[in-house]
Design a protein around this motif. Structure first.
Motif, mmCIF file in Angstrom:
data_model
loop_
_atom_site.group_PDB
_atom_site.id
_atom_site.type_symbol
_atom_site.label_atom_id
_atom_site.label_comp_id
_atom_site.label_asym_id
_atom_site.label_seq_id
_atom_site.Cartn_x
_atom_site.Cartn_y
_atom_site.Cartn_z
ATOM 1 N N LEU A 117 17.716 4.200 6.511
ATOM 2 C CA LEU A 117 18.834 4.293 5.573
ATOM 3 C C LEU A 117 20.184 4.314 6.286
ATOM 4 O O LEU A 117 21.188 3.853 5.734
ATOM 5 C CB LEU A 117 18.702 5.567 4.728
ATOM 6 N N MET A 118 20.222 4.818 7.503
ATOM 7 C CA MET A 118 21.488 5.057 8.185
ATOM 8 C C MET A 118 21.912 3.939 9.135
ATOM 9 O O MET A 118 23.105 3.820 9.452
ATOM 10 C CB MET A 118 21.400 6.371 8.977
ATOM 11 N N PHE A 124 23.771 10.219 0.600
ATOM 12 C CA PHE A 124 24.372 11.049 1.652
ATOM 13 C C PHE A 124 24.023 10.503 3.032
ATOM 14 O O PHE A 124 24.866 10.464 3.932
ATOM 15 C CB PHE A 124 23.891 12.493 1.534
ATOM 16 N N LEU A 125 22.777 10.079 3.216
ATOM 17 C CA LEU A 125 22.368 9.564 4.518
ATOM 18 C C LEU A 125 23.065 8.249 4.838
ATOM 19 O O LEU A 125 23.513 8.032 5.974
ATOM 20 C CB LEU A 125 20.853 9.383 4.570
ATOM 21 N N MET A 126 23.188 7.360 3.851
ATOM 22 C CA MET A 126 23.874 6.087 4.094
ATOM 23 C C MET A 126 25.357 6.315 4.366
ATOM 24 O O MET A 126 25.936 5.709 5.285
ATOM 25 C CB MET A 126 23.668 5.143 2.907
ATOM 26 N N LEU A 127 25.979 7.197 3.576
ATOM 27 C CA LEU A 127 27.383 7.524 3.819
ATOM 28 C C LEU A 127 27.537 8.212 5.171
ATOM 29 O O LEU A 127 28.489 7.938 5.912
ATOM 30 C CB LEU A 127 27.903 8.425 2.704
ATOM 31 N N GLY A 128 26.592 9.083 5.506
ATOM 32 C CA GLY A 128 26.628 9.736 6.813
ATOM 33 C C GLY A 128 26.501 8.749 7.948
ATOM 34 O O GLY A 128 27.142 8.905 8.993
ATOM 35 N N GLY A 129 25.690 7.714 7.772
ATOM 36 C CA GLY A 129 25.586 6.670 8.790
ATOM 37 C C GLY A 129 26.915 5.975 9.012
ATOM 38 O O GLY A 129 27.329 5.744 10.154
ATOM 39 N N LEU A 139 26.231 0.700 11.831
ATOM 40 C CA LEU A 139 26.780 -0.460 12.533
ATOM 41 C C LEU A 139 28.082 -0.930 11.882
ATOM 42 O O LEU A 139 29.013 -1.353 12.576
ATOM 43 C CB LEU A 139 25.749 -1.592 12.555
ATOM 44 N N ILE A 140 28.159 -0.844 10.554
ATOM 45 C CA ILE A 140 29.401 -1.212 9.858
ATOM 46 C C ILE A 140 30.517 -0.256 10.263
ATOM 47 O O ILE A 140 31.653 -0.669 10.516
ATOM 48 C CB ILE A 140 29.184 -1.182 8.328
ATOM 49 N N LEU A 145 18.029 12.484 16.098
ATOM 50 C CA LEU A 145 18.752 11.578 15.207
ATOM 51 C C LEU A 145 20.102 11.198 15.793
ATOM 52 O O LEU A 145 20.468 10.012 15.852
ATOM 53 C CB LEU A 145 18.934 12.234 13.841
ATOM 54 N N TRP A 146 20.876 12.201 16.246
ATOM 55 C CA TRP A 146 22.186 11.903 16.844
ATOM 56 C C TRP A 146 22.022 11.051 18.106
ATOM 57 O O TRP A 146 22.840 10.153 18.364
ATOM 58 C CB TRP A 146 22.918 13.186 17.217
ATOM 59 N N PHE A 147 20.982 11.321 18.902
ATOM 60 C CA PHE A 147 20.767 10.580 20.148
ATOM 61 C C PHE A 147 20.630 9.084 19.854
ATOM 62 O O PHE A 147 21.240 8.246 20.521
ATOM 63 C CB PHE A 147 19.511 11.100 20.847
ATOM 64 N N ILE A 148 19.833 8.756 18.854
ATOM 65 C CA ILE A 148 19.616 7.347 18.505
ATOM 66 C C ILE A 148 20.896 6.719 17.966
ATOM 67 O O ILE A 148 21.308 5.628 18.393
ATOM 68 C CB ILE A 148 18.479 7.220 17.478
ATOM 69 N N LEU A 149 21.558 7.398 17.035
ATOM 70 C CA LEU A 149 22.758 6.843 16.411
ATOM 71 C C LEU A 149 23.900 6.701 17.413
ATOM 72 O O LEU A 149 24.608 5.688 17.434
ATOM 73 C CB LEU A 149 23.195 7.728 15.241
#
Length: 261
Positions: free
Chosen positions: A92-93, A144-149, A98-99, A182-186
């Motif tokens: 979802l994120m 929330f997850l998409m907006l958080g991404g 990337l955007i 999660l933060w590590f990947i993002l």
């Protein structure tokens, strides 16, 4: 970080100690509770975001590895990382992330700064009133997850959007390390984009800021053990007032810079 006064260097060092403390103590908030203060010193998001990103990669990876070793020594069967939640959240994120990364690279620094201060203002109010973002709806959780991404891609301050979703699906003992993975990947994706687009990663500044973050990291590990058995709501309320004041000052400066002469 040229052309800064000695007291500004000192304040930046203190803020990176603070960021390291929050990051390892809570598993989130290292950026959202530090970046607004840094931007009041130097209004250049791309100056600080690479440094915060590298610190997050280093210390999150170190913390999860240490937790894994401790589990192996004690023979614990349950991991401190909830992989099921990560398999749900990451798809979802990733695209919004990337955007958002494209936005922080291409938009003027002042616009990114204004976005950060507006977002932090909303977070601060939610902390003050004790009503963090949350829902009992799968659709709202996904939103929330998409907006958080996207917010993470722009500014690394997505924690208040992502944490409530994670907290409703992950045990308190697993929350910090799950968020770290999660933060590590993002953040890894963000740094790759920075490298591809030739953003200065500020490697020279790591020589003195990484030890500052390390001091905060050690203090934060001790706070984490305390937070597992204590109520930290009052702590966040005081932080909310501090963030609201900083965001108000930042937004005031933002509007003055764009106001017609």
């Amino acid at each position: 970080m040229a052309e800064l006064l000695p007291w500004e260097y000192g304040l930046i060092a203190v803020l990176f100690v603070w960021g390291g403390f929050v990051r390892s103590g809570l598993g989130f908030g290292g950026a959202v509770l530090t970046l607004p203060f840094l931007l009041l010193i130097r209004d250049e998001p791309l100056l600080f975001l690479p440094i915060i990103s590298v610190h997050l990669l280093f210390f999150s990876g170190l913390t999860v590895w240490q937790a894994h070793r401790a589990d192996a020594k004690l023979g614990r069967a349950v991991s401190t990382v909830n992989w099921e939640f990560l398999r749900y959240a990451l798809p979802l994120m990733l695209v919004p992330k990337l955007i958002g990364v494209a936005g922080v690279i291409t938009l003027p620094g002042s616009i990114v700064t204004g976005f950060i201060f507006c977002t932090v203002t909303l977070y601060a109010i939610s902390y003050i009133v004790g009503r963090p973002f949350k829902s009992n709806s799968k659709r709202v959780d996904a939103f929330f997850l998409m907006l958080g991404g996207y917010v993470s891609g722009v500014s690394l301050i997505a924690a208040p959007l992502v944490v409530p979703v994670a907290a409703s699906r992950v045990t308190k003992e697993q929350l910090r390390d799950t968020l770290f993975v999660l933060w590590f990947i993002l953040v890894g994706l963000k740094l790759i984009a920075f490298v591809i687009t030739d953003v200065d990663l500020q490697w020279r500044q790591h020589l003195w800021l990484l030890p500052c973050a390390a001091i905060g990291h050690v203090l934060g590990l001790r706070f984490h053990a305390y937070s597992l058995r204590a109520d930290t709501q009052l702590f966040f309320r005081y932080l909310g007032f501090a963030l609201l004041l900083v965001s108000a000052a930042g937004l005031a400066r933002f509007w003055l810079n764009f106001a017609p002469a």
